[in-house]
Design a protein around this motif. Structure first.
Motif, PDB file in Angstrom:
ATOM      1  N   ALA A   1      32.393  39.580  38.525  1.00 42.92           N
ATOM      2  CA  ALA A   1      31.586  38.841  37.342  1.00 42.92           C
ATOM      3  C   ALA A   1      32.603  38.246  36.281  1.00 42.92           C
ATOM      4  CB  ALA A   1      30.442  39.782  36.614  1.00 42.92           C
ATOM      5  N   TYR A   2      33.363  38.988  35.957  1.00 44.12           N
ATOM      6  CA  TYR A   2      34.384  38.607  35.239  1.00 44.12           C
ATOM      7  C   TYR A   2      35.348  37.295  35.731  1.00 44.12           C
ATOM      8  CZ  TYR A   2      38.705  38.190  32.450  1.00 44.12           C
ATOM      9  OH  TYR A   2      39.797  37.800  31.786  1.00 44.12           O
ATOM     10  N   LEU A   3      35.721  37.795  36.741  1.00 44.36           N
ATOM     11  CA  LEU A   3      36.535  36.754  37.666  1.00 44.36           C
ATOM     12  C   LEU A   3      35.490  35.508  37.865  1.00 44.36           C
ATOM     13  CD1 LEU A   3      38.459  38.871  40.371  1.00 44.36           C
ATOM     14  CD2 LEU A   3      39.351  37.602  38.162  1.00 44.36           C
ATOM     15  N   ASP A   4      34.363  35.487  38.288  1.00 46.74           N
ATOM     16  CA  ASP A   4      33.289  34.439  38.406  1.00 46.74           C
ATOM     17  C   ASP A   4      33.526  33.476  37.162  1.00 46.74           C
ATOM     18  OD1 ASP A   4      32.761  34.834  41.200  1.00 46.74           O
ATOM     19  OD2 ASP A   4      30.479  34.769  40.762  1.00 46.74           O
ATOM     20  N   ALA A   5      32.960  34.052  35.894  1.00 53.84           N
ATOM     21  CA  ALA A   5      33.119  33.519  34.633  1.00 53.84           C
ATOM     22  C   ALA A   5      34.424  32.744  34.342  1.00 53.84           C
ATOM     23  CB  ALA A   5      32.961  34.622  33.573  1.00 53.84           C
ATOM     24  N   CYS A   6      35.676  33.411  34.614  1.00 58.48           N
ATOM     25  CA  CYS A   6      36.942  32.815  34.514  1.00 58.48           C
ATOM     26  C   CYS A   6      37.141  31.682  35.337  1.00 58.48           C
ATOM     27  CB  CYS A   6      37.832  33.924  34.687  1.00 58.48           C
ATOM     28  SG  CYS A   6      37.939  35.020  33.654  1.00 58.48           S
ATOM     29  N   GLN A   7      36.541  31.551  36.531  1.00 59.79           N
ATOM     30  CA  GLN A   7      36.608  30.584  37.534  1.00 59.79           C
ATOM     31  C   GLN A   7      35.579  29.095  37.098  1.00 59.79           C
ATOM     32  OE1 GLN A   7      35.717  32.304  41.219  1.00 59.79           O
ATOM     33  NE2 GLN A   7      37.905  32.667  41.719  1.00 59.79           N
ATOM     34  N   ALA A   8      34.594  29.596  36.388  1.00 64.00           N
ATOM     35  CA  ALA A   8      33.726  28.504  36.023  1.00 64.00           C
ATOM     36  C   ALA A   8      33.984  27.962  34.838  1.00 64.00           C
ATOM     37  CB  ALA A   8      32.398  29.106  35.789  1.00 64.00           C
ATOM     38  N   ILE A   9      34.892  28.479  34.034  1.00 62.13           N
ATOM     39  CA  ILE A   9      35.161  28.180  32.664  1.00 62.13           C
ATOM     40  C   ILE A   9      35.930  26.512  32.787  1.00 62.13           C
ATOM     41  CG2 ILE A   9      36.563  28.259  30.453  1.00 62.13           C
ATOM     42  CD1 ILE A   9      35.808  31.478  30.644  1.00 62.13           C
ATOM     43  N   PRO A  10      36.796  26.319  33.492  1.00 64.45           N
ATOM     44  CA  PRO A  10      37.217  25.093  33.396  1.00 64.45           C
ATOM     45  C   PRO A  10      36.115  23.726  33.687  1.00 64.45           C
ATOM     46  CG  PRO A  10      38.852  26.364  34.650  1.00 64.45           C
ATOM     47  CD  PRO A  10      37.782  27.421  34.399  1.00 64.45           C
ATOM     48  N   THR A  11      35.485  24.085  34.751  1.00 64.54           N
ATOM     49  CA  THR A  11      34.288  23.157  34.969  1.00 64.54           C
ATOM     50  C   THR A  11      33.357  23.063  34.021  1.00 64.54           C
ATOM     51  OG1 THR A  11      34.875  23.836  37.349  1.00 64.54           O
ATOM     52  CG2 THR A  11      32.575  22.605  36.603  1.00 64.54           C
ATOM     53  N   MET A  12      33.036  24.090  33.470  1.00 61.80           N
ATOM     54  CA  MET A  12      32.042  24.254  32.223  1.00 61.80           C
ATOM     55  C   MET A  12      32.576  23.464  30.859  1.00 61.80           C
ATOM     56  SD  MET A  12      29.347  25.896  33.036  1.00 61.80           S
ATOM     57  CE  MET A  12      28.597  26.130  31.368  1.00 61.80           C
ATOM     58  N   ALA A  13      33.996  23.761  30.960  1.00 61.89           N
ATOM     59  CA  ALA A  13      34.585  23.102  29.738  1.00 61.89           C
ATOM     60  C   ALA A  13      34.710  21.426  29.745  1.00 61.89           C
ATOM     61  CB  ALA A  13      36.188  23.637  29.295  1.00 61.89           C
ATOM     62  N   ALA A  14      34.992  21.393  30.718  1.00 59.43           N
ATOM     63  CA  ALA A  14      34.873  19.470  31.199  1.00 59.43           C
ATOM     64  C   ALA A  14      33.260  18.833  31.020  1.00 59.43           C
ATOM     65  CB  ALA A  14      35.334  19.409  32.632  1.00 59.43           C
ATOM     66  N   ASP A  15      32.454  19.895  31.416  1.00 55.13           N
ATOM     67  CA  ASP A  15      31.037  19.312  31.355  1.00 55.13           C
ATOM     68  C   ASP A  15      30.612  19.314  29.691  1.00 55.13           C
ATOM     69  OD1 ASP A  15      30.735  18.980  34.045  1.00 55.13           O
ATOM     70  OD2 ASP A  15      29.666  21.033  34.326  1.00 55.13           O
ATOM     71  N   LEU A  16      30.961  20.468  29.043  1.00 55.61           N
ATOM     72  CA  LEU A  16      30.730  20.708  27.672  1.00 55.61           C
ATOM     73  C   LEU A  16      31.476  19.380  26.776  1.00 55.61           C
ATOM     74  CD1 LEU A  16      30.679  24.304  27.407  1.00 55.61           C
ATOM     75  CD2 LEU A  16      28.910  23.001  27.161  1.00 55.61           C
TER      76      LEU A  16
END
Length: 189
Positions: free
Chosen positions: A77-92
């Motif tokens: 779960a931690y690794l999935d969250a870490c992988q999603a952060i760059p994409t989420m940061a760009a969207d945000l």
């Protein structure tokens, strides 16, 4: 007594049915974490794994993940969250939200918060950490600026009080001169 496979299966089935009753509040969370229907169907046939929910905390509040993911453990779960952060940061960032002020709050199927993953944990990788002495100097400078602002405000209040007192003294002096000149003119007559 350890839980039997049937007990775990009934809990997993109940959790899956609870999952599908809600609607995900965040399109960002939905697009990042939702598996395809084929993946969800396949996971029902396998030995049940724990469900994790990736709630997104932004300056505007909490966006709950009502869908979640079935993963092997908290590390995944931690690794999935870490992988999603760059994409989420760009969207945000595209939505004028500072991603450095956001974090994932990972919860289990019972709703218990298990882990927080601040976006800065990933976004700040590769940056050199500030030297502790610089941080201390920055805090001291901030405190001094706040103190200076308070002193300037106090000086402004004192100045206003002195100007009011000066005006009062001028009025008294004008009144005294008027009385004095009135008394002098009466003696001449």
């Amino acid at each position: 007594m350890p839980a039997s496979r049937a007990d775990i299966g009934s809990v997993a089935a109940r959790t899956r049915s609870e999952l599908h009753t809600g609607e995900c509040q965040s399109a960002i969370v939905r697009q990042t974490f939702v598996r395809s229907p084929a993946d969800l169907e396949c996971s029902k046939r396998e030995w049940p794994m724990p469900w994790f929910y990736f709630h997104l905390r932004t300056p505007a509040g909490l966006e709950r993940d009502d869908i979640g993911l079935e993963l092997i453990g908290i590390e995944a779960a931690y690794l999935d969250a870490c992988q999603a952060i760059p994409t989420m940061a760009a969207d945000l960032s595209g939505k004028k939200v500072d991603p450095r002020r956001c974090r994932f709050e990972i919860a289990d199927s019972a709703g218990r918060a298990l882990l927080e993953v601040p976006f800065t944990e990933i976004l700040d990788k590769g940056r050199r950490p500030s030297h502790p002495a610089l941080l201390a100097q920055r805090r001291k400078a901030t405190a001094e600026m706040e103190r200076a602002a308070r002193l300037i405000e106090a000086l402004g209040e004192e100045r206003a009080a002195l100007l009011a007192e000066l005006q009062n003294l001028r009025e008294l002096l004008a009144h005294a001169q008027e009385v004095s000149s009135h008394g002098t003119s009466q003696r001449r007559t």
